[in-house]
Design a protein around this motif. Structure first.
Motif, mmCIF file in Angstrom:
data_model
loop_
_atom_site.group_PDB
_atom_site.id
_atom_site.type_symbol
_atom_site.label_atom_id
_atom_site.label_comp_id
_atom_site.label_asym_id
_atom_site.label_seq_id
_atom_site.Cartn_x
_atom_site.Cartn_y
_atom_site.Cartn_z
ATOM 1 N N SER A 317 -14.475 57.402 3.585
ATOM 2 C CA SER A 317 -13.856 58.708 3.262
ATOM 3 C C SER A 317 -14.209 59.343 4.129
ATOM 4 O O SER A 317 -13.968 60.262 5.080
ATOM 5 N N ASP A 391 -10.123 48.781 3.237
ATOM 6 C CA ASP A 391 -8.033 48.335 3.848
ATOM 7 C C ASP A 391 -7.871 47.313 4.957
ATOM 8 O O ASP A 391 -7.723 47.287 5.854
ATOM 9 N N HIS B 146 -7.479 58.086 11.689
ATOM 10 C CA HIS B 146 -7.907 56.936 11.489
ATOM 11 C C HIS B 146 -9.303 56.421 11.251
ATOM 12 O O HIS B 146 -10.033 57.230 10.323
ATOM 13 N N SER B 147 -9.730 55.015 11.478
ATOM 14 C CA SER B 147 -10.683 54.646 11.047
ATOM 15 C C SER B 147 -11.445 54.030 12.221
ATOM 16 O O SER B 147 -10.426 52.836 12.543
ATOM 17 N N LYS B 156 -17.385 49.918 9.533
ATOM 18 C CA LYS B 156 -16.287 51.056 9.032
ATOM 19 C C LYS B 156 -16.075 52.659 8.695
ATOM 20 O O LYS B 156 -17.376 52.408 8.130
ATOM 21 N N GLN B 157 -15.749 53.362 9.696
ATOM 22 C CA GLN B 157 -15.716 54.335 9.573
ATOM 23 C C GLN B 157 -14.179 55.538 9.619
ATOM 24 O O GLN B 157 -14.243 55.416 10.168
ATOM 25 N N ASP B 158 -13.524 55.719 8.370
ATOM 26 C CA ASP B 158 -13.285 56.523 8.474
ATOM 27 C C ASP B 158 -13.749 58.402 9.615
ATOM 28 O O ASP B 158 -13.933 58.534 9.865
ATOM 29 N N CYS B 181 -8.217 49.541 14.271
ATOM 30 C CA CYS B 181 -7.834 50.545 13.561
ATOM 31 C C CYS B 181 -7.288 50.615 12.171
ATOM 32 O O CYS B 181 -6.919 50.021 11.691
ATOM 33 N N THR B 182 -7.880 51.108 11.005
ATOM 34 C CA THR B 182 -7.917 50.188 9.813
ATOM 35 C C THR B 182 -7.562 51.533 8.667
ATOM 36 O O THR B 182 -7.478 51.245 7.222
ATOM 37 N N GLU B 183 -6.885 52.701 9.597
ATOM 38 C CA GLU B 183 -6.352 53.877 8.639
ATOM 39 C C GLU B 183 -4.857 54.296 8.754
ATOM 40 O O GLU B 183 -4.587 54.117 10.331
#
Ligand code: HEM
Ligand SMILES: [Cu+2]
Ligand SMILES: [Cu+2]
Lengths: 574, 315
Positions: A317, A391, B146-147, B156-158, B181-183
């Motif tokens: 995050s 996610d 977004h991620s 992966k990083q937000d 996009c994973t967020e």
């Protein structure tokens, strides 16, 4: 306890079979339900609401799975899909699973297992139910008002910028939080103050230990969620900058606040399930539980450590590397007490007298499915792997294995275990077994492919996906139909059992030892017409059953001294 | 055999991190399957061996066994500590970009990715990188979170509004890899994908120079507009062929009568188009949501003129 040994005579109280008067016919009409302070009726009202919401959430899930049949559009558009998965998640979490075991089965059985006539604060208990209903109404209003499309996590700044009904939805959850807190307080006080004479902490049924741990989490964690949502509402209505960077806030702060509640909340969802499994495995193995204290205390350990690991939802995050590493380290320590429980349950079966009745079958399925949930949790706790899996559908599969394979299967075990006690009726054992197998197969067909998809990189909350994933998605969708069929069968045979005539249940059909089985089925209005006295641990199957039916004459022996509100009086007002 | 299973359940191994992540993934899977098998066998064996023979069965009283409890606390404890240490090491690698990394700036928008290279060249949804060289992404969002996720790289990083987050990777060979996009970020979340093209270093340099020249060349206004239409992400929401994606199509837009949610209507002339691009929230077209980002400050007046010219020529 002193009273018991002084001058009152302890004797055995045989249980009447097929009682003509019981809590179900103690009052008639809608009012006798809606304004009841009888914990059993309140428990049943919760049960009805929860089943209703599980049905709604389930229908939404089926809709989601059908939409995922095709890589692009199947039958709804992206905005609708986003609303549907948000509602599915929010309903399942806030309206179904959090209140499920504690508020329904807990309310019904906690006082009975203590030999008490009600919870410590019966009116507060009714208030909890009403607050829950009002919160639920807000949720329904949000759906009618256009739905919410943020996911059940309501992450900022998306949730403060989307035009949907986020405010009324979070307000609904905010209100339901009070219900959760009040139930928690009620349970804690009841367990402390209203145990039967002789029922020391070491003789407390493990279901109650698990409710005790859960209640502590509910009381400590829920206010935090309330404040978080209040801040969120303040930000979106008054423009106070807390989480929105455009107003000088920090969106990662929201995630900290949210998970500081919601991680402990996953233990609100699963710890009560542990309690049911302890009861069921011991009863159907007819054997003393192995490692009583470890099982009891590991619930408390989980409750405690559960407060320290919220950051494992936030490894990518943007929180600092140091916190990420610490959270990962602590996360593994939640795994240990959980593992202890599973092994102790299996050890309980060793040299037992195992009867594979429906509740036991569900409990064994729980052991298998929940273990998978646990192992994949370890996988997600491993930092470098988490970066890849976070996610994705791997997480979706993981939490469904824990929440559905774990809690819902334990809930099913509990429903079948206590059905004869609650309703006085026996369900059809054959159909129950058939349904359990269908559910088990359907569950795995639905969610096992999701581990594979997730490992391959399929992100969650995706309306459309690349063609490579289609076979796996379609398998999962077919699985969801099998699940649907399974639940329909459960609904049918349980409903039939209510209306059949020749299936009255005996007071103790499973030969269990805990106090709730030492009264009639269904229980009397005040649970017991005497004051039960406890000599043995509730899992001492080697002791004659008559020694579990002891008591003293008189209805309020151990209650009168701490007069929180004498249940007898309260009951009479109904 | 493990190899074969992994090939099926994991994406291809395309970055220097992937092998280690996969090894830990396999270690946890194998250990878990062994323990799960043990549990399952025990459940079946006990259920059969100790099944109830009569209602009067008497069972032994076994309440506790310290040796057993200590064993099954210690062994899992050791296993999870191994897993922690292993994951920790891999994670620290991922968070420590080497000093010589090639840097690309990433801007996440709803719902497209923009990449800016050191020489000023910009691309949308397509990230070109030199193969076999560390690449560091410095990322920021223009709106919600977004991620950035590339399964083949296991990274992966937000991507947050109002602050930078970073990420680095090194590809093993040249090749193409999908970006997700994973967020969750709204309507177009699942459409917010892209591609990484890892090119051999000299190929990459040639590509970079070519792009630089292209961007400096004087183009006819409408053609410049067409380029902006793709590079600024309009294409993600507006089609040119009449179909509705997330926003209205540009086909036949110019000169058409537009209906708004507040009941007013207006003919789409140059001024309307200009306002729609700079201040999209002022009026909302019936049947659509207010989700278009404002391009105020992002596009110059000349660029907006070019886009308008492009839209006009579509008829
Ligand atoms: C009938 C079986 C079920 C099916 C077929 C099902 C299916 C799904 C699907 C397709 C999603 C969307 C995944 C994504 O794109 O992220 C989802 C999300 C979710 N489900 Fe279920 N589900 C079922 C039962 C349950 C149960 C019993 C619970 C909890 C008690 C639950 C809790 C959730 C939650 C919390 C989410 C996340 C929602 C979000 O991302 O905001 N589900 N489920
Ligand atoms: Cu958590
Ligand atoms: Cu997104």
């Amino acid at each position: 306890m002193a009273a018991a040994s002084k001058d009152l005579k302890i004797r055995e109280f045989p249980v009447e079979e097929n009682p003509t008067e019981h809590y179900l016919n103690a009052g008639k009409g809608l009012k006798s339900w809606l304004f009841t302070v009888d914990h059993k009726r309140i428990g049943l009202m919760y049960l009805a609401s929860i089943i209703l919401f599980f049905f709604v959430g389930g229908m939404l899930a089926l809709a989601l799975r059908i939409e995922l049949w095709e890589p692009a559009r199947t039958f709804m558009d992206a905005d609708t899909y986003n609303r549907v998965f948000t509602l599915h998640g929010a309903i399942m979490v806030f309206l179904f699973i959090i209140p499920s075991i504690p508020a329904a089965l807990g309310n019904f059985f906690l006082p009975m297992m203590l030999g008490a006539k009600d919870v410590a604060f019966p009116r507060l208990n009714l208030l909890s139910f009403w607050i829950y209903s009002i919160g639920a109404l807000f949720t329904l209003y949000s759906i009618a008002y256009g739905g919410v499309d943020t996911g059940w996590t309501f992450y900022t700044p998306y949730s403060t910028s989307t035009g949907t009904a986020v405010i009324s939805m979070t307000l609904g959850v905010f209100i339901m939080g009070f219900s959760s807190i009040l139930t928690g307080i009620n349970f804690i006080v009841t367990i402390h103050k209203m145990r039967a004479p002789g029922q020391t902490w070491g003789k407390l049924p493990l279901f109650l230990w698990s409710l005790y741990a859960t209640s502590i989490i509910q009381v400590l964690a829920t206010p935090n969620l309330a404040i978080t949502f209040l801040l969120l509402i303040l930000e979106s209505t008054l423009g106070v900058g807390i989480f929105d960077p455009a107003l000088g806030g920090d969106p990662v702060l929201y995630q900290h606040f949210f998970w500081f509640y919601s991680h402990p909340a996953v233990y609100i969802m699963i710890v009560p399930a542990f309690g049911i499994i302890s009861e069921v495995i011991s009863t159907f193995s007819k054997k003393t539980i192995f490692g009583y204290w470890l099982i009891a205390l590991s619930s408390l350990a989980i409750a405690f450590i559960g407060f320290l690991v919220w950051g494992h939802h936030m490894f990518v995050s943007g929180q600092s590397e140091l916190s990420t590493v610490i959270f990962s380290f602590l996360t593994f320590f939640v795994g240990i007490p959980t593992g202890i429980k599973i092994l102790n349950w299996i050890a309980t079966m060793y040299k037992g007298s195992i009867d594979l009745k429906t509740p036991m079958i569900y409990a064994l399925m729980f052991l298998f499915l929940f273990s998978i949930g646990g192992f994949t949790g370890i996988m997600l706790g491993a930092l470098s792997v988490n970066v890849h899996l976070h996610d994705t559908y791997y997480v979706v599969a993981h939490f469904h294995y824990v929440m559905m394979g774990g809690t819902v299967f334990a809930f099913l075990a509990g429903i079948h275990y206590w059905w004869p006690k609650m309703t006085g009726k026996m369900y059809n054992e054959l159909w129950a077994k058939i349904a359990s197998v269908i559910l088990f197969i359907g569950f795995n067909v639905t969610f096992l492919p999701q581990f594979v998809m997730g490992s391959q990189g399929m992100p969650r909350r995706y309306y459309s996906y690349i063609e490579q994933f289609q076979t796996l998605h379609q398998t999962s969708t077919v699985g969801s139909w099998i699940l649907g069929v399974g639940f329909i069968i459960v609904g049918i045979y349980l409903a039939i059992s209510l209306f059949s005539k020749n299936n009255r249940a005996s007071s103790n059909p499973w030969g269990a030892r805990a106090l709730e089985w030492m009264t009639t089925s269904p229980p009397a209005h005040h649970n017991f017409n005497h004051t039960p006295v406890v000599l043995h641990n509730p899992y001492d199957f080697h002791k004659p059953i008559s020694e579990f039916r002891l008591g003293i004459d008189g209805s309020d022996g151990h209650h009168s001294s701490e007069d929180v509100s004498t249940p007898k009086e309260v009951g009479d007002k109904v | 055999m493990l190899e074969t299973i992994n090939r099926y359940i994991l994406p291809q191994v395309s970055s220097t991190f992937a092998a280690d992540v996969d090894a830990l993934f396999t270690f946890i899977n194998v250990t878990s399957v062994i323990i799960l098998l043990g549990i399952t066998v025990a459940i079946f064996y006990f259920s059969i061996k100790y099944r109830r023979k009569s209602e009067d069965d008497v069972t032994p009283v076994i309440r506790f066994n310290t040796m057993l409890e200590v064993t099954w606390i210690t062994i899992p404890l050791i296993l999870v500590l191994i897993v922690f240490a292993w994951g920790f090491r891999g994670y620290i690698d991922m968070r420590t970009p080497p000093g010589n990394a090639y840097e690309v700036y990433v801007t996440a928008n709803s719902f497209f990715w923009q990449f800016t290279y050191p020489n000023g060249v910009q691309t949308t949804d397509e990230l070109y990188v030199p193969a076999g060289r560390p690449v560091k992404l410095i990322m920021q969002s223009r709106d919600v979170i977004h991620s950035f996720f590339v399964p083949d790289f296991r990274i992966k990083q937000d991507v947050l509004p109002g602050r930078y987050t970073t990420l680095w990777f090194e590809t093993l060979t040249s090749g193409e890899h999908v970006i997700f996009c994973t967020e969750y970020c709204g309507t177009g979340h699942s459409a917010m994908d892209g591609m990484v093209y890892a090119l051999e270093p000299d190929e990459f340099n040639a590509w970079l120079n070519e792009q630089k020249e292209l961007s400096e060349r004087e183009l006819p206004l409408a053609e410049l507009g067409r380029n902006l239409y793709t590079s600024q992400g309009c294409a993600g929401c507006h089609s040119l062929d009449g179909s509705v994606v997330i926003g209205p199509t540009f086909q036949g837009l110019y000169g058409a009568e537009r209906q708004f949610t507040d009941g007013t209507s207006r003919v789409a002339d140059e001024e309307y188009l200009r306002e729609s691009i700079k201040y999209p929230g002022r009026v909302i077209n019936v049947g659509f949501n207010n989700i278009m980002p404002s391009y105020e400050g992002q596009l110059s007046d000349d660029q907006i003129t070019a886009i308008i010219e492009f839209i006009k020529e579509l008829e």
